[in-house]
Design an enzyme around this catalytic site. Structure first.
Site, mmCIF file in Angstrom:
data_model
loop_
_atom_site.group_PDB
_atom_site.id
_atom_site.type_symbol
_atom_site.label_atom_id
_atom_site.label_comp_id
_atom_site.label_asym_id
_atom_site.label_seq_id
_atom_site.Cartn_x
_atom_site.Cartn_y
_atom_site.Cartn_z
ATOM 1 N N ARG A 19 -7.255 73.108 138.761
ATOM 2 C CA ARG A 19 -7.091 74.187 139.751
ATOM 3 C C ARG A 19 -7.859 75.438 139.323
ATOM 4 O O ARG A 19 -8.446 76.129 140.145
ATOM 5 C CB ARG A 19 -5.600 74.500 139.970
ATOM 6 C CG ARG A 19 -5.374 75.451 141.136
ATOM 7 C CD ARG A 19 -3.906 75.583 141.522
ATOM 8 N NE ARG A 19 -3.114 76.169 140.464
ATOM 9 C CZ ARG A 19 -1.788 76.284 140.499
ATOM 10 N NH1 ARG A 19 -1.113 75.837 141.555
ATOM 11 N NH2 ARG A 19 -1.123 76.826 139.511
ATOM 12 N N LYS A 39 -6.276 81.115 143.054
ATOM 13 C CA LYS A 39 -5.307 81.822 142.202
ATOM 14 C C LYS A 39 -6.061 82.958 141.509
ATOM 15 O O LYS A 39 -6.457 82.855 140.352
ATOM 16 C CB LYS A 39 -4.678 80.833 141.213
ATOM 17 C CG LYS A 39 -3.307 81.274 140.747
ATOM 18 C CD LYS A 39 -2.542 80.135 140.146
ATOM 19 C CE LYS A 39 -1.349 80.621 139.332
ATOM 20 N NZ LYS A 39 -0.373 81.405 140.066
#
Ligand code: PMP
Length: 290
Positions: free
Chosen positions: A50, A149
């Site tokens: 991620r 993120k």
């Protein structure tokens, strides 16, 4: 505590970055929050993947390979004698000029901190959370995609402040269309008629790793899992509700905007998933001490 910055270790007092780092000046950077349980780093590959997707989305070239970051993360845990803890992996755009153009930043910085975990108080897990919907909507995909993120968490922080002002610990964030997106630092699930539902990622949620794990656990135990758009009405009429996140794990929710959810106590399905999740954290993850 020993903190990793760009390949070197620093003690807490000397672990510093430049005031010209665009991570500080503009929130230009990305991060991951990872847990270690019983001497193992949980879901490390998923977190590193991620991180690299976030980097790609903001055209940030991480100056380490994913194998190197993986090794460094485990090594930081070892250096700090972590068995159970929380790891914060940060990549900033790096030092540049005062202007926002990332072209002036020559080298991104990689920071790894391994520390103890701060959980919600035990009572929250026993009794369940009381949460509210807040006026700040989740970022639009077309503006700043919630899947990234990034170090720019002001959207979530504004929602958190509004939750605090309303006397709550967590906030339900809606998207611009009024559908449920997620909470400020956690994904949201409901249980209705024995099935598990969570907003689709397209509603404006982070691709939560705990979310994915809980969906897999639910499917393995025969629960039907779906990802429809959810409204506040769907939350109010749910049998159970809970939040998921690496730090928080699975947190039961018993009240939303003054409406009691289900029986007003953490539900049976929530409890079962909590047990299954804890069982998984006991046996899986990348070993820190080989
Ligand atoms: N949504 C947001 C906005 C988050 O910051 C996080 C991570 N704390 C989550 C959801 C949960 O994601 P994960 O399960 O991967 O920790």
């Amino acid at each position: 505590m020993k903190i990793f910055i760009d390949g070197k270790y620093y003690d807490e007092r000397n672990a510093k970055i430049s005031v010209f780092d665009h991570g500080l000046l503009y929130g230009d950077g990305i991060f991951e929050g990872i847990r270690a349980y019983h001497g193992r780093v949980f879901k490390l590959k998923e977190h590193i993947d991620r991180l690299f997707y976030s980097a790609k989305a903001i055209l940030l070239e991480i100056p380490m390979s994913s194998a190197q970051i993986t090794r460094a993360t485990v090594e930081v845990c070892r250096e700090n004698k972590i068995r159970d803890g929380y790891i914060r992996l940060v990549v900033t755009r790096g030092v540049g000029t005062l202007g926002l153009n990332p072209k002036s930043c020559k080298r991104p910085s990689v920071i790894i901190i391994a520390d103890k975990i701060q959980l919600y108080p035990a009572g929250v897990y026993q009794r369940g959370l009381d949460i509210i919907t807040v006026p700040t909507t989740r970022n639009l995909h077309s503006a700043l995609n919630p899947a990234i993120k990034s170090l720019n968490y002001l959207n979530n922080i504004l929602a958190k402040i509004e939750a605090n002002n309303g006397g709550c610990e967590e906030a339900v964030m809606l998207n611009a269309e009024g559908f449920v997106a997620e909470c400020t630092g956690d994904n949201l699930f409901i249980v209705k008629n024995g099935a598990l539902l969570t907003p689709p990622l397209s509603a404006g949620a982070l691709y939560g790793i705990t979310r994915r794990t809980v969906m897999e656990l639910a499917e393995e135990s025969g629960l039907k899992v779906s990802e429809p758009n959810l409204t506040r009405y769907d939350l109010f009429s749910a049998d159970e509700c809970f939040l998921t996140g690496t730090g928080a794990e699975i947190v039961p929710v018993v009240k939303i905007d003054g409406r009691v959810i289900g029986t007003g106590k953490p539900g049976r399905v929530t409890r079962r998933l909590e047990d299954e999740y804890h069982a998984l954290t006991k046996v899986s993850g990348e070993p820190i001490y080989k």
